[in-house]
Design a protein around this motif. Structure first.
Motif, PDB file in Angstrom:
ATOM      1  N   TYR A  19       0.842  -1.195   0.000  1.00 25.84           N
ATOM      2  CA  TYR A  19       0.000   0.000   0.000  1.00 25.84           C
ATOM      3  C   TYR A  19       0.877   1.245   0.000  1.00 25.84           C
ATOM      4  O   TYR A  19       2.014   1.216   0.461  1.00 25.84           O
ATOM      5  CB  TYR A  19      -0.879   0.059   1.260  1.00 25.84           C
ATOM      6  CG  TYR A  19      -1.866  -1.062   1.401  1.00 25.84           C
ATOM      7  CD1 TYR A  19      -3.177  -0.898   0.989  1.00 25.84           C
ATOM      8  CD2 TYR A  19      -1.488  -2.276   1.963  1.00 25.84           C
ATOM      9  CE1 TYR A  19      -4.101  -1.922   1.128  1.00 25.84           C
ATOM     10  CE2 TYR A  19      -2.403  -3.316   2.099  1.00 25.84           C
ATOM     11  CZ  TYR A  19      -3.706  -3.126   1.677  1.00 25.84           C
ATOM     12  OH  TYR A  19      -4.601  -4.144   1.811  1.00 25.84           O
ATOM     13  N   GLY A  45      -3.287   4.079   1.861  1.00 26.40           N
ATOM     14  CA  GLY A  45      -3.997   2.813   1.946  1.00 26.40           C
ATOM     15  C   GLY A  45      -4.414   2.220   0.613  1.00 26.40           C
ATOM     16  O   GLY A  45      -5.219   1.292   0.570  1.00 26.40           O
ATOM     17  N   ASP A  46      -3.871   2.719  -0.496  1.00 26.88           N
ATOM     18  CA  ASP A  46      -4.232   2.220  -1.824  1.00 26.88           C
ATOM     19  C   ASP A  46      -3.172   1.251  -2.342  1.00 26.88           C
ATOM     20  O   ASP A  46      -1.969   1.501  -2.223  1.00 26.88           O
ATOM     21  CB  ASP A  46      -4.358   3.380  -2.817  1.00 26.88           C
ATOM     22  CG  ASP A  46      -5.451   4.361  -2.423  1.00 26.88           C
ATOM     23  OD1 ASP A  46      -6.524   3.892  -1.986  1.00 26.88           O
ATOM     24  OD2 ASP A  46      -5.227   5.581  -2.542  1.00 26.88           O
ATOM     25  N   VAL A  47      -3.634   0.128  -2.952  1.00 24.78           N
ATOM     26  CA  VAL A  47      -2.711  -0.780  -3.631  1.00 24.78           C
ATOM     27  C   VAL A  47      -2.323  -0.126  -4.953  1.00 24.78           C
ATOM     28  O   VAL A  47      -3.195   0.235  -5.753  1.00 24.78           O
ATOM     29  CB  VAL A  47      -3.371  -2.145  -3.895  1.00 24.78           C
ATOM     30  CG1 VAL A  47      -2.392  -3.077  -4.597  1.00 24.78           C
ATOM     31  CG2 VAL A  47      -3.853  -2.767  -2.587  1.00 24.78           C
TER      32      VAL A  47
END
Length: 417
Positions: free
Chosen positions: A304, A308-310
């Motif tokens: 991440y 909090g983003d892949v």
């Protein structure tokens, strides 16, 4: 990565449901009890209020019974239950849910570093009531919790990236800090480990000792995203035939994991500081050039940014990860890619990207979601035995392999000193 949740939050039992529905257009779909949807070809897993990490109560032939096996699949009227090897209530589990209150309490800051690609990381220490030396450790060893968090450059987040129960050695002991590989406090890490190992065993990969002894190559797992290092440590330390490559983009995360979180690299647990997608693509091309059947049995993506983003490079169509999968990253005899997403992410695009990248070698795609963390694990299989012709076949195979994998990892009773 998992949301910060209260200690008393309940867990769930996931039901892997079969579906004959045709693929639907990309987008969010309503979740209705007893229904299964297709998202880009990946079968969703429905949620029931039972424990995914404890005794999974199931109706089998009209009789209620409990199963305490590693990713055991029990047939229900509509589909299948997935239970796991981890019992949240057993006193033998050093990472059991009943101890959450210890690391959710305020702690002492050990490390606060800026991240090269945005945001910062913090490591805090928290007192453990079970602070005596575990059996087999040097006299004078104590225990405590360590928590790793990422904070975005703007705003705030309540996400815990990793939690570890660590041992602190006596003076001059090396290493000074090491994590207990059998302790996986966060629910989502238990889910990932359970599904990945049960899935690999069902696909015929050399997870079990009797299968590994006949294999000319070790079980190889690529973990993209280090965090605190608990999952790769579990794979490498609980399976003697397993080799793990961990790729981490941020050198500060490697520093935090090794200096504070108790992560200890070894010849079978290697760390590479670079871009995970680029590493995967290079590994796939090298395997093809050398004439090998894929580079890895499993690819576990738990990476991440601070928000909090892949990163899209690890799941989108036309990305380096998609190219790596199409170039032979996974073993065609039977492998899988498992990506951990936060709850609000639409899994249609990544499931389609993985499936299309694997083309004719693509097997089953499904997702698992557990209440508590709420994280959604997207799994896409590659190859596998011809006998696995349906999700029902896969579930039956999981059931057959479940107890064997629990014994192989020593996780049936969590501690096997």
């Amino acid at each position: 990565m998992a949301p910060l949740v209260p200690a008393e939050v309940g867990s769930v039992c996931c039901r892997l449901l079969r579906t004959r529905a045709a693929p639907v257009a990309e987008g969010r779909l309503p979740v209705r009890p007893g229904r299964s949807w297709r998202l880009g070809g990946a079968t969703q897993v429905r949620v029931a209020r039972r424990s995914i990490f404890a005794h999974a109560s199931a109706e089998v032939g009209g009789t209620s019974r409990c199963q305490r096996a590693f990713s055991t699949c029990v047939q229900r009227k509509e589909g299948w239950n997935l239970a796991s090897l981890f019992d949240p209530d057993t006193p033998l589990d050093p990472g059991r849910r009943a101890l959450q209150y210890e690391y959710l309490a305020p702690g002492r800051t050990l490390l606060d570093l800026p991240l090269e690609f945005g945001g910062s990381l913090q490591v805090t220490s928290h007192t453990s009531d079970e602070n005596e030396a575990p059996p087999g450790t040097p006299e004078g060893t104590t225990q405590e919790w360590r928590v790793l968090r990422f904070t975005p450059a703007e705003g705030s987040t309540n996400l815990m990236q990793s939690v570890a129960k660590v041992c602190l050695g006596p003076l001059h002991h090396s290493p000074a800090v090491w994590l207990r590989s059998e302790a996986l406090p966060l629910d989502y890490t238990k889910t990932v480990v359970s599904i990945v190992l049960a899935g690999l065993s069902a696909l015929g990969a050399p997870v079990l000792p009797e299968v590994a002894s006949k294999s000319s190559e070790p079980l190889r797992i690529l973990c993209i995203g280090l965090g605190g290092g608990s999952m790769p440590s579990f794979f490498a330390q609980r399976l003697a035939n397993c080799e793990v490559d961990v790729v981490e983009l941020e050198k500060q995360v490697v520093h935090a994991a090794t200096k504070c979180m108790g992560f200890v690299p070894s010849p079978r647990l290697r760390v590479h500081v670079e871009d995970g997608a680029s590493f995967a693509l290079r590994a796939a091309k090298r395997a093809t050039e050398e004439g090998r059947d894929g580079a890895y049995d499993a690819v576990v993506i738990d990476a991440y940014n601070a928000a909090g983003d892949v990163p899209g490079a690890l799941w989108s169509e036309g990305s380096e990860m998609a190219e790596a999968l199409s170039s032979g990253l996974l073993r065609r005899r039977g492998g899988l890619v498992a990506t951990n997403f936060l709850p609000f992410i639409d899994l249609g695009p990544p499931s389609r990207a993985y499936r299309e990248a694997l083309a004719q070698h693509a097997g089953f795609g499904f997702s698992v979601q557990g209440e508590g963390s709420g994280n959604r694990l997207l799994v896409q299989t590659c190859g596998g035995p011809p006998a696995l012709a349906s999700l029902q076949d896969l579930a039956e195979r999981l059931r057959e392999e479940a107890s064997k994998v629990a014994d192989a990892t020593g996780a049936r009773n969590i501690i096997d000193w």
